[in-house]
Motif scaffolding. Structure first.
Motif, PDB file in Angstrom:
ATOM      1  N   ASP A 285       0.762  -1.129   0.016  1.00  0.00           N
ATOM      2  CA  ASP A 285       0.084   0.185  -0.149  1.00  0.00           C
ATOM      3  C   ASP A 285       1.175   1.507  -0.120  1.00  0.00           C
ATOM      4  OD1 ASP A 285       0.924  -0.048   2.473  1.00  0.00           O
ATOM      5  OD2 ASP A 285      -0.682   0.392   3.552  1.00  0.00           O
ATOM      6  N   TYR A 286       2.209   1.259  -0.332  1.00  0.00           N
ATOM      7  CA  TYR A 286       2.823   2.130  -0.155  1.00  0.00           C
ATOM      8  C   TYR A 286       2.371   3.273  -1.236  1.00  0.00           C
ATOM      9  CZ  TYR A 286       7.001   5.412  -0.977  1.00  0.00           C
ATOM     10  OH  TYR A 286       7.717   6.443  -1.316  1.00  0.00           O
ATOM     11  N   ASN A 287       2.428   4.517  -0.925  1.00  0.00           N
ATOM     12  CA  ASN A 287       2.019   5.644  -1.660  1.00  0.00           C
ATOM     13  C   ASN A 287       0.367   5.377  -2.135  1.00  0.00           C
ATOM     14  OD1 ASN A 287       3.601   7.757  -1.650  1.00  0.00           O
ATOM     15  ND2 ASN A 287       4.394   7.547  -3.728  1.00  0.00           N
ATOM     16  N   ALA A 288      -0.196   4.623  -1.884  1.00  0.00           N
ATOM     17  CA  ALA A 288      -1.531   4.513  -2.217  1.00  0.00           C
ATOM     18  C   ALA A 288      -2.496   5.475  -2.545  1.00  0.00           C
ATOM     19  CB  ALA A 288      -2.468   3.308  -1.132  1.00  0.00           C
ATOM     20  N   ASP A 289      -2.629   6.492  -1.703  1.00  0.00           N
ATOM     21  CA  ASP A 289      -3.373   7.611  -1.725  1.00  0.00           C
ATOM     22  C   ASP A 289      -2.925   8.619  -2.966  1.00  0.00           C
ATOM     23  OD1 ASP A 289      -4.813   6.951   0.341  1.00  0.00           O
ATOM     24  OD2 ASP A 289      -3.851   8.485   1.726  1.00  0.00           O
ATOM     25  N   TRP A 290      -1.442   8.661  -3.210  1.00  0.00           N
ATOM     26  CA  TRP A 290      -1.023   9.488  -4.174  1.00  0.00           C
ATOM     27  C   TRP A 290      -1.243   8.806  -5.628  1.00  0.00           C
ATOM     28  CZ3 TRP A 290      -0.419  14.027  -6.278  1.00  0.00           C
ATOM     29  CH2 TRP A 290       0.320  14.191  -7.041  1.00  0.00           C
ATOM     30  N   VAL A 291      -1.204   7.450  -5.570  1.00  0.00           N
ATOM     31  CA  VAL A 291      -1.424   6.488  -6.761  1.00  0.00           C
ATOM     32  C   VAL A 291      -2.828   6.770  -7.416  1.00  0.00           C
ATOM     33  CG1 VAL A 291      -1.448   4.243  -7.686  1.00  0.00           C
ATOM     34  CG2 VAL A 291       0.310   5.260  -6.563  1.00  0.00           C
ATOM     35  N   GLU A 292      -3.790   6.627  -6.364  1.00  0.00           N
ATOM     36  CA  GLU A 292      -5.178   6.827  -6.332  1.00  0.00           C
ATOM     37  C   GLU A 292      -5.529   8.266  -7.137  1.00  0.00           C
ATOM     38  OE1 GLU A 292      -8.867   5.661  -7.525  1.00  0.00           O
ATOM     39  OE2 GLU A 292      -7.358   4.278  -6.822  1.00  0.00           O
ATOM     40  N   GLU A 293      -4.817   9.308  -6.422  1.00  0.00           N
ATOM     41  CA  GLU A 293      -5.153  10.555  -7.097  1.00  0.00           C
ATOM     42  C   GLU A 293      -4.556  10.603  -8.520  1.00  0.00           C
ATOM     43  OE1 GLU A 293      -4.289  15.267  -6.605  1.00  0.00           O
ATOM     44  OE2 GLU A 293      -4.096  13.848  -4.636  1.00  0.00           O
ATOM     45  N   LEU A 294      -3.542  10.053  -8.685  1.00  0.00           N
ATOM     46  CA  LEU A 294      -2.855  10.104 -10.177  1.00  0.00           C
ATOM     47  C   LEU A 294      -4.030   9.336 -11.139  1.00  0.00           C
ATOM     48  CD1 LEU A 294       0.845   8.941  -9.359  1.00  0.00           C
ATOM     49  CD2 LEU A 294       0.082  11.209 -10.165  1.00  0.00           C
ATOM     50  N   ARG A 295      -4.383   8.344 -10.668  1.00  0.00           N
ATOM     51  CA  ARG A 295      -5.334   7.483 -11.680  1.00  0.00           C
ATOM     52  C   ARG A 295      -6.422   8.381 -11.904  1.00  0.00           C
ATOM     53  NH1 ARG A 295      -4.410   2.541  -8.633  1.00  0.00           N
ATOM     54  NH2 ARG A 295      -2.842   1.397  -9.832  1.00  0.00           N
ATOM     55  N   SER A 296      -6.928   9.173 -10.954  1.00  0.00           N
ATOM     56  CA  SER A 296      -8.359   9.791 -11.091  1.00  0.00           C
ATOM     57  C   SER A 296      -7.860  10.801 -11.987  1.00  0.00           C
ATOM     58  CB  SER A 296      -8.769  10.660  -9.660  1.00  0.00           C
ATOM     59  OG  SER A 296      -7.774  11.641  -9.445  1.00  0.00           O
ATOM     60  N   HIS A 297      -6.848  11.330 -12.413  1.00  0.00           N
ATOM     61  CA  HIS A 297      -6.583  12.319 -13.161  1.00  0.00           C
ATOM     62  C   HIS A 297      -6.145  11.510 -14.565  1.00  0.00           C
ATOM     63  CE1 HIS A 297      -6.272  15.533 -10.331  1.00  0.00           C
ATOM     64  NE2 HIS A 297      -5.333  15.130  -9.830  1.00  0.00           N
ATOM     65  N   THR A 298      -5.114  10.616 -14.842  1.00  0.00           N
ATOM     66  CA  THR A 298      -4.820  10.207 -15.806  1.00  0.00           C
ATOM     67  C   THR A 298      -5.870   9.204 -16.382  1.00  0.00           C
ATOM     68  OG1 THR A 298      -3.803   8.229 -14.595  1.00  0.00           O
ATOM     69  CG2 THR A 298      -2.292   9.988 -15.207  1.00  0.00           C
ATOM     70  N   GLU A 299      -6.634   8.689 -15.852  1.00  0.00           N
ATOM     71  CA  GLU A 299      -8.027   7.995 -16.426  1.00  0.00           C
ATOM     72  C   GLU A 299      -8.913   8.921 -17.394  1.00  0.00           C
ATOM     73  OE1 GLU A 299      -9.526   5.413 -13.560  1.00  0.00           O
ATOM     74  OE2 GLU A 299      -7.941   3.880 -13.721  1.00  0.00           O
ATOM     75  N   ARG A 300      -8.810  10.104 -16.852  1.00  0.00           N
ATOM     76  CA  ARG A 300      -9.547  11.135 -17.631  1.00  0.00           C
ATOM     77  C   ARG A 300      -8.830  11.886 -18.789  1.00  0.00           C
ATOM     78  NH1 ARG A 300     -11.611  14.637 -13.210  1.00  0.00           N
ATOM     79  NH2 ARG A 300      -9.919  13.983 -11.938  1.00  0.00           N
ATOM     80  N   GLY A 301      -7.712  11.340 -19.080  1.00  0.00           N
ATOM     81  CA  GLY A 301      -6.808  11.861 -19.944  1.00  0.00           C
ATOM     82  C   GLY A 301      -5.784  13.073 -19.670  1.00  0.00           C
ATOM     83  N   LYS A 302      -5.784  13.096 -18.461  1.00  0.00           N
ATOM     84  CA  LYS A 302      -4.837  14.152 -18.064  1.00  0.00           C
ATOM     85  C   LYS A 302      -3.525  14.030 -17.964  1.00  0.00           C
ATOM     86  CE  LYS A 302      -8.376  16.766 -15.340  1.00  0.00           C
ATOM     87  NZ  LYS A 302      -8.877  17.216 -14.096  1.00  0.00           N
ATOM     88  N   ARG A 303      -2.280  14.588 -18.281  1.00  0.00           N
ATOM     89  CA  ARG A 303      -1.077  13.963 -17.982  1.00  0.00           C
ATOM     90  C   ARG A 303      -0.641  14.795 -16.763  1.00  0.00           C
ATOM     91  NH1 ARG A 303       3.945  15.526 -21.854  1.00  0.00           N
ATOM     92  NH2 ARG A 303       5.255  13.724 -21.474  1.00  0.00           N
ATOM     93  N   VAL A 304       0.101  13.775 -15.798  1.00  0.00           N
ATOM     94  CA  VAL A 304       0.916  14.184 -14.796  1.00  0.00           C
ATOM     95  C   VAL A 304       2.488  13.362 -14.966  1.00  0.00           C
ATOM     96  CG1 VAL A 304       1.124  13.998 -12.208  1.00  0.00           C
ATOM     97  CG2 VAL A 304      -1.041  13.940 -13.264  1.00  0.00           C
ATOM     98  N   TYR A 305       3.168  14.373 -15.023  1.00  0.00           N
ATOM     99  CA  TYR A 305       4.780  14.107 -15.310  1.00  0.00           C
ATOM    100  C   TYR A 305       5.805  14.938 -14.596  1.00  0.00           C
ATOM    101  CZ  TYR A 305       4.282  17.896 -18.877  1.00  0.00           C
ATOM    102  OH  TYR A 305       4.318  18.939 -19.660  1.00  0.00           O
TER     103      TYR A 305
END
Length: 174
Positions: free
Chosen positions: A49-69
């Motif tokens: 579960d390391y970094n699970a909250d951040w990974v979930e936030e990332l998914r919420s953006h990237t699954e909507r076509g947003k880029r985080v880099y």
């Protein structure tokens, strides 16, 4: 230093296309997740579960076509903290869709010397991140609109000289 974390959080909640981060430090160990860092140093396996909250936030953006880099400016040999951040953090965050690049200055000058850590949202809003000499996060400051182009240039310069993290890690990773 005035902390504008609420503004930074608002920008994460409202960006429409992309969120870019420039990292310039070799050590952020006093800015959170110190237990995980100690576990890494002790040779413990990475918790599932390391970094699970951040990974979930990332998914919420990237699954909507947003880029985080992001681009991390660094030189070898890697500090213990960088081995932790890249080996545990970057590799885990990639599962949420975040993209990483490395600008390795080991064999040449740093083209972004003196540029602070920052986030850039939709090339419209820049937020400077401040840290002390021990890697302790001091706060963030949303920059005036007239400075945004400066941070877009920094982003473009970093990306032009950086290489994909996975390629760099395959050669230099610990």
């Amino acid at each position: 230093m005035t902390t504008s974390s609420r503004n930074l959080g608002d920008l994460f909640d409202t960006f429409e296309r992309e969120a870019f981060r420039l990292e310039t430090l070799d050590d952020y160990s006093n800015s959170g997740n110190s237990g995980a860092y100690r576990s890494f140093l002790a040779g413990d396996p990475q918790p599932l579960d390391y970094n699970a909250d951040w990974v979930e936030e990332l998914r919420s953006h990237t699954e909507r076509g947003k880029r985080v880099y992001r681009v991390h400016v660094l030189s070898r040999p890697l500090t213990d903290y960088l081995r932790f951040e890249l080996g545990w953090g970057y590799r885990k965050n990639m599962s949420g869709g975040e993209e990483f690049f490395i600008l390795d200055t080991t064999d040449g000058p740093n083209p972004l010397d003196g540029v602070p850590d920052f986030w850039l949202f939709d090339a419209d809003s820049a937020v400077v991140m401040s840290y002390d000499g021990t890697g302790t996060y001091l706060g963030s400051e949303v920059q005036p609109a007239e400075r945004t182009r400066e941070f877009v240039r920094y982003r473009d310069m970093a990306l032009a000289r950086a290489e994909p993290f996975t390629d760099w890690w395959a050669t230099y990773g610990a």
